[in-house]
Design a protein around this motif. Structure first.
Motif, PDB file in Angstrom:
ATOM      1  N   ASP A 222       0.828  -1.209   0.000  1.00 22.39           N
ATOM      2  CA  ASP A 222       0.000   0.000   0.000  1.00 22.39           C
ATOM      3  C   ASP A 222       0.861   1.257   0.000  1.00 22.39           C
ATOM      4  O   ASP A 222       0.461   2.289  -0.530  1.00 22.39           O
ATOM      5  CB  ASP A 222      -0.921   0.020   1.223  1.00 22.39           C
ATOM      6  N   VAL A 223       2.040   1.185   0.608  1.00 22.26           N
ATOM      7  CA  VAL A 223       2.946   2.328   0.644  1.00 22.26           C
ATOM      8  C   VAL A 223       3.670   2.470  -0.697  1.00 22.26           C
ATOM      9  O   VAL A 223       3.918   3.583  -1.163  1.00 22.26           O
ATOM     10  CB  VAL A 223       3.966   2.168   1.800  1.00 22.26           C
ATOM     11  N   ARG A 224       3.993   1.351  -1.333  1.00 22.76           N
ATOM     12  CA  ARG A 224       4.720   1.348  -2.608  1.00 22.76           C
ATOM     13  C   ARG A 224       3.912   0.576  -3.646  1.00 22.76           C
ATOM     14  O   ARG A 224       4.275  -0.542  -4.008  1.00 22.76           O
ATOM     15  CB  ARG A 224       6.089   0.702  -2.423  1.00 22.76           C
ATOM     16  N   PRO A 225       2.829   1.145  -4.144  1.00 19.67           N
ATOM     17  CA  PRO A 225       2.019   0.436  -5.153  1.00 19.67           C
ATOM     18  C   PRO A 225       2.795   0.288  -6.465  1.00 19.67           C
ATOM     19  O   PRO A 225       3.498   1.192  -6.894  1.00 19.67           O
ATOM     20  CB  PRO A 225       0.790   1.323  -5.320  1.00 19.67           C
ATOM     21  N   GLY A 226       2.689  -0.879  -7.074  1.00 17.98           N
ATOM     22  CA  GLY A 226       3.335  -1.123  -8.364  1.00 17.98           C
ATOM     23  C   GLY A 226       4.780  -1.568  -8.261  1.00 17.98           C
ATOM     24  O   GLY A 226       5.390  -1.918  -9.267  1.00 17.98           O
ATOM     25  N   ASP A 227       5.366  -1.563  -7.063  1.00 15.18           N
ATOM     26  CA  ASP A 227       6.764  -1.986  -6.893  1.00 15.18           C
ATOM     27  C   ASP A 227       6.771  -3.472  -6.520  1.00 15.18           C
ATOM     28  O   ASP A 227       6.514  -3.841  -5.373  1.00 15.18           O
ATOM     29  CB  ASP A 227       7.429  -1.152  -5.800  1.00 15.18           C
ATOM     30  N   SER A 228       7.058  -4.329  -7.508  1.00 17.93           N
ATOM     31  CA  SER A 228       7.005  -5.775  -7.270  1.00 17.93           C
ATOM     32  C   SER A 228       8.142  -6.241  -6.357  1.00 17.93           C
ATOM     33  O   SER A 228       7.971  -7.195  -5.581  1.00 17.93           O
ATOM     34  CB  SER A 228       7.054  -6.538  -8.590  1.00 17.93           C
ATOM     35  N   GLU A 229       9.289  -5.582  -6.430  1.00 22.41           N
ATOM     36  CA  GLU A 229      10.411  -5.959  -5.547  1.00 22.41           C
ATOM     37  C   GLU A 229      10.072  -5.676  -4.090  1.00 22.41           C
ATOM     38  O   GLU A 229      10.410  -6.454  -3.202  1.00 22.41           O
ATOM     39  CB  GLU A 229      11.677  -5.212  -5.942  1.00 22.41           C
ATOM     40  N   ALA A 230       9.383  -4.564  -3.827  1.00 24.36           N
ATOM     41  CA  ALA A 230       8.982  -4.230  -2.457  1.00 24.36           C
ATOM     42  C   ALA A 230       7.979  -5.259  -1.940  1.00 24.36           C
ATOM     43  O   ALA A 230       8.034  -5.638  -0.763  1.00 24.36           O
ATOM     44  CB  ALA A 230       8.383  -2.831  -2.404  1.00 24.36           C
ATOM     45  N   ALA A 231       7.093  -5.739  -2.808  1.00 28.64           N
ATOM     46  CA  ALA A 231       6.122  -6.753  -2.387  1.00 28.64           C
ATOM     47  C   ALA A 231       6.831  -8.052  -2.009  1.00 28.64           C
ATOM     48  O   ALA A 231       6.482  -8.697  -1.005  1.00 28.64           O
ATOM     49  CB  ALA A 231       5.111  -7.005  -3.501  1.00 28.64           C
ATOM     50  N   VAL A 232       7.854  -8.424  -2.769  1.00 33.99           N
ATOM     51  CA  VAL A 232       8.617  -9.637  -2.454  1.00 33.99           C
ATOM     52  C   VAL A 232       9.374  -9.459  -1.137  1.00 33.99           C
ATOM     53  O   VAL A 232       9.395 -10.366  -0.291  1.00 33.99           O
ATOM     54  CB  VAL A 232       9.587  -9.982  -3.617  1.00 33.99           C
ATOM     55  N   ARG A 233       9.989  -8.284  -0.938  1.00 37.53           N
ATOM     56  CA  ARG A 233      10.687  -8.011   0.312  1.00 37.53           C
ATOM     57  C   ARG A 233       9.717  -8.033   1.496  1.00 37.53           C
ATOM     58  O   ARG A 233      10.037  -8.533   2.572  1.00 37.53           O
ATOM     59  CB  ARG A 233      11.405  -6.661   0.245  1.00 37.53           C
ATOM     60  N   PHE A 234       8.501  -7.483   1.296  1.00 36.56           N
ATOM     61  CA  PHE A 234       7.495  -7.483   2.352  1.00 36.56           C
ATOM     62  C   PHE A 234       7.127  -8.914   2.745  1.00 36.56           C
ATOM     63  O   PHE A 234       7.038  -9.231   3.934  1.00 36.56           O
ATOM     64  CB  PHE A 234       6.241  -6.728   1.880  1.00 36.56           C
ATOM     65  N   GLN A 235       6.949  -9.784   1.752  1.00 35.65           N
ATOM     66  CA  GLN A 235       6.619 -11.178   2.053  1.00 35.65           C
ATOM     67  C   GLN A 235       7.766 -11.870   2.786  1.00 35.65           C
ATOM     68  O   GLN A 235       7.536 -12.654   3.715  1.00 35.65           O
ATOM     69  CB  GLN A 235       6.294 -11.933   0.761  1.00 35.65           C
ATOM     70  N   ALA A 236       9.002 -11.574   2.404  1.00 30.04           N
ATOM     71  CA  ALA A 236      10.155 -12.170   3.076  1.00 30.04           C
ATOM     72  C   ALA A 236      10.241 -11.697   4.526  1.00 30.04           C
ATOM     73  O   ALA A 236      10.530 -12.486   5.433  1.00 30.04           O
ATOM     74  CB  ALA A 236      11.442 -11.822   2.330  1.00 30.04           C
ATOM     75  N   VAL A 237       9.954 -10.412   4.755  1.00 23.87           N
ATOM     76  CA  VAL A 237       9.982  -9.869   6.114  1.00 23.87           C
ATOM     77  C   VAL A 237       8.885 -10.519   6.956  1.00 23.87           C
ATOM     78  O   VAL A 237       9.108 -10.876   8.115  1.00 23.87           O
ATOM     79  CB  VAL A 237       9.846  -8.330   6.079  1.00 23.87           C
ATOM     80  N   GLN A 238       7.710 -10.694   6.379  1.00 27.55           N
ATOM     81  CA  GLN A 238       6.603 -11.334   7.096  1.00 27.55           C
ATOM     82  C   GLN A 238       6.962 -12.773   7.463  1.00 27.55           C
ATOM     83  O   GLN A 238       6.708 -13.214   8.585  1.00 27.55           O
ATOM     84  CB  GLN A 238       5.327 -11.317   6.245  1.00 27.55           C
ATOM     85  N   ALA A 239       7.537 -13.511   6.515  1.00 21.94           N
ATOM     86  CA  ALA A 239       7.913 -14.906   6.777  1.00 21.94           C
ATOM     87  C   ALA A 239       8.999 -14.982   7.850  1.00 21.94           C
ATOM     88  O   ALA A 239       8.948 -15.842   8.735  1.00 21.94           O
ATOM     89  CB  ALA A 239       8.393 -15.562   5.484  1.00 21.94           C
TER      90      ALA A 239
END
Length: 175
Positions: free
Chosen positions: A144-161
């Motif tokens: 939601d903070v970085r819409p359209g940034d696919s790398e940020a979404a992957v990093r977010f999932q890694a941080v969550q895991a």
């Protein structure tokens, strides 16, 4: 029959090991020509030989640096020996799954150490530091903070895991 005296038998308990002598200790000298250091590092004279050289640490290092395990063997014999040794050591290879996960003091598994790396923390961080790092990285990489940034979404999932792994580890830890 020799009478036992205090000079050669201290009685019970024995103050020295069984088979030990009171005489001077026998020291084997280094087998390297001209060396006058004690030779306490055994090294094989040739493959499959029971004969040993005895070197001082300096010459043992030199010997090991120049040692060729397959010296004097043809390529086929060397390949056969390597295959036999791998076969004989396969039991050790199967146990590699249980090997030590990396640096640390033994409290953490390999996955937990990777989770610390993902959260940019040292392995000695407490759970409060884990939560703080998780919040900081989750806010920085949230979709939601970085819409359209696919790398940020992957990093977010890694941080969550990573946070989930460390949270479960904290729950399992005895109080």
């Amino acid at each position: 029959m020799a009478r036992s005296s205090r000079t050669n038998d201290w009685g019970f308990p024995r103050w020295r090991g069984y088979g030990s002598e009171r005489g001077a200790t026998k020291v084997r000298m280094c087998d390297r020509h001209g060396c006058d250091q004690p030779g306490d590092c055994p090294a094989p004279k040739s493959p499959n030989s029971r004969e040993r050289w005895y070197f001082c640490p300096r010459h043992a290092e030199e010997y090991n640096r120049n040692w060729d395990y397959f010296a004097g063997l043809s390529a086929e014999e060397a390949a056969e020996r390597e295959a036999n040794e791998k076969r004989d050591a396969s039991g050790y290879a199967e146990q590699a799954y249980h090997a030590w996960g990396g640096p640390g003091d033994g409290r953490w598994t390999r996955d937990e150490l990777r989770a610390f790396e993902t959260l940019e923390l040292e392995s000695d961080a407490d759970f409060e530091q884990v939560k703080t790092a998780w919040r900081r990285l989750a806010k920085a990489n949230h979709p939601d903070v970085r819409p359209g940034d696919s790398e940020a979404a992957v990093r977010f999932q890694a941080v969550q895991a990573a946070f989930e792994i460390l949270r479960r580890a904290e729950e399992r830890r005895p109080r």
